[in-house]
Motif scaffolding. Sequence first.
Motif, PDB file in Angstrom:
ATOM      1  N   UNK A 198       0.852  -1.195   0.000  1.00 20.72           N
ATOM      2  CA  UNK A 198       0.000   0.000   0.000  1.00 20.72           C
ATOM      3  C   UNK A 198       0.885   1.241   0.000  1.00 20.72           C
ATOM      4  N   UNK A 199       0.260   2.377  -0.256  1.00 21.99           N
ATOM      5  CA  UNK A 199       0.986   3.649  -0.193  1.00 21.99           C
ATOM      6  C   UNK A 199       0.581   4.351   1.106  1.00 21.99           C
ATOM      7  N   UNK A 200       1.359   5.348   1.472  1.00 25.46           N
ATOM      8  CA  UNK A 200       0.968   6.203   2.597  1.00 25.46           C
ATOM      9  C   UNK A 200       1.087   5.501   3.936  1.00 25.46           C
ATOM     10  N   UNK A 201       0.149   5.825   4.809  1.00 23.84           N
ATOM     11  CA  UNK A 201       0.200   5.373   6.202  1.00 23.84           C
ATOM     12  C   UNK A 201       0.310   3.854   6.326  1.00 23.84           C
ATOM     13  N   UNK A 202      -0.257   3.149   5.349  1.00 25.16           N
ATOM     14  CA  UNK A 202      -0.276   1.693   5.479  1.00 25.16           C
ATOM     15  C   UNK A 202       0.786   1.026   4.609  1.00 25.16           C
TER      16      UNK A 202
END
Length: 586
Positions: A472-476
């Motif tokens: 996933x991208x970002x926070x996750x």
Amino acid sequence: MEYAALVDIYEHLEATASTNEKTAVLADCFDAASESQLPILATLIRGKLFPAWDSRELGVSSSLTREAIRKATGVDDDRVEEWWREYGDLGDAAALAVEHRTQQTLFSETLTVESVHETLTDLAEYIGEGSQSRRVDAVAKLLTSADPDEARYVVRTVVGAMRLGIGEGTVRDAIAVAFLDGSDEAIAVVERAHQLTNDFRVVAETARDEGVEGLRALDVELFRPLKVMLAQKAEGVGDALTEVQGDADAADETDATDIADDTETGQNAVRCEYKYDGLRTQIHKRGDEVRIFTRRLEDVTEQFPEVVSAVRERITAERCILEGETVGYSPETGRPVPFQELSQRIKRENRIEELVESVPVVTHLFDALYVDGESLLDESLRVRVGRLGDCVDTDPNDSDDSDVLRPATAVAPADESEAREFYEDALSSGHEGIMVKNLDATYQPGSRVGYMLKVKPLMEPLDLVVVGAKWSEGRKSEFLGRLHLACRVEESGELRDIGWLFSGLTDEQLAEITHRLEPLVTERDGREVRVRPEVVVEAEYEEIQQSTESESGYALRFPRFAGFRDDLSFDEVDSLSKVERLYAEQ
Ligand code: ATP
């Protein structure tokens, strides 16, 4: 304000998982901002340069950003890519590159919030030949002056992934705390102001300068799209009628199978409309000036030239905001085409003229939000539909199929059986189902309220096996959250992919799926992996679409994770022939 001070705030926000603390940090930041800084910070805090409805883009891809990093630091692109892969964040990679810079900085200056904002805003204005290298140069110039921490957030802003865990709700709450009393009521006022304006700059400044009263006075404005009202799902026609009337008057004990009359007017209180499968369309008009926005607030005016001319010709109101659903129809059969055919209109701007011919559209109008200086949001649907009828020059009995603007097909059913009959008509005409609406309800921008219920046939979930995944991208980003799914060819047992699923997973399920998939990885390519087909999942979805991008020839629309099917092995997953059958039946 020095950019380093904003970086401290970003770091504080990133370091805390507590929403209350994030709200407090943001509220302090807004409170301390000078008059001119507040509108900048109101968007930049979430890494945005423009309000949601503004279609301008920075136009800097991750590869251009990498070029800028290399230019500013002299660090080899392979190394940057390695860090990116390792940390899952190009911002972190940029920070490391600045730390390991191999070239002297010649023109370093102290970055300020204003200068970073101005440079990045200007990127959207670069067009035409040489614009890409101008963008690279501009980002490289910022990075040349940045320390590692500043570089991290400049790059995160450029690529649009701040990883701060700040949603619109946190900004809303912070505005209510900074400038109002922070109560639930204040939050609700800020929320509505934002749903109407989609612009935290306007909301923050109004809250600061004019308080609750000023926010309440904010209204719809032409060419500034507002969030659309959303529907709730009903299990069936009967359920929809009960719920929509329950909302009309919770105290009313009327038997739901009879449709209640409005007590004051004696008129029917429920309206059913065909539910069209197309693109939610918000039309803004002032004289000949027309703009069309989607529910995601994207401006798609250029993609629907025939709707624009129809609005100019057929809408009699001088100024208005109308809502409808734009549907593609097959010129051969006259039946609606699947959404993915219509969506070519949105993607391929250069073929518009051809698509106008091959996928002709009709916009079915169903609401009026503003007409000639008057906001209609607080009026009932009954009034709004009446105003809509007044300002469209459409003869409802006109059966000329070339009409691009048409009112949504609707009835005010007298009882449940009439509503059911209407539902069957909608389905047999090739539409998705019906919308059941409360005629006494006001318009609630951005809210999913029981004033509007959707009824459509439920699709049977599919059991599919995971054959690949992406981080996933970002926070996750530490999770394998994008799952590549496959069904099975009955005769040969071969697997054929049927597209990607990435919603419906809780954080725990993400962790679990990552844990299960990692030992099964057979190949890696950047942030994508292929896995041995062992994990079987149940996928819910709204529709099956044909797809040229998958081996099965199909893809699921809005697939959602509905659970693991540990009771099934990969050779028991649903077959391609079942997918074909469901596709034909829908
Ligand atoms: P939602 O829009 O509720 O988030 P979704 O994107 O899955 O869910 P649907 O379940 O297809 O969409 O249903 C809602 C959508 O149906 C609306 O957003 C609108 O675009 C569309 N729609 C079609 N016909 C109508 C109608 N007559 N009135 C209102 N909306 C309609």
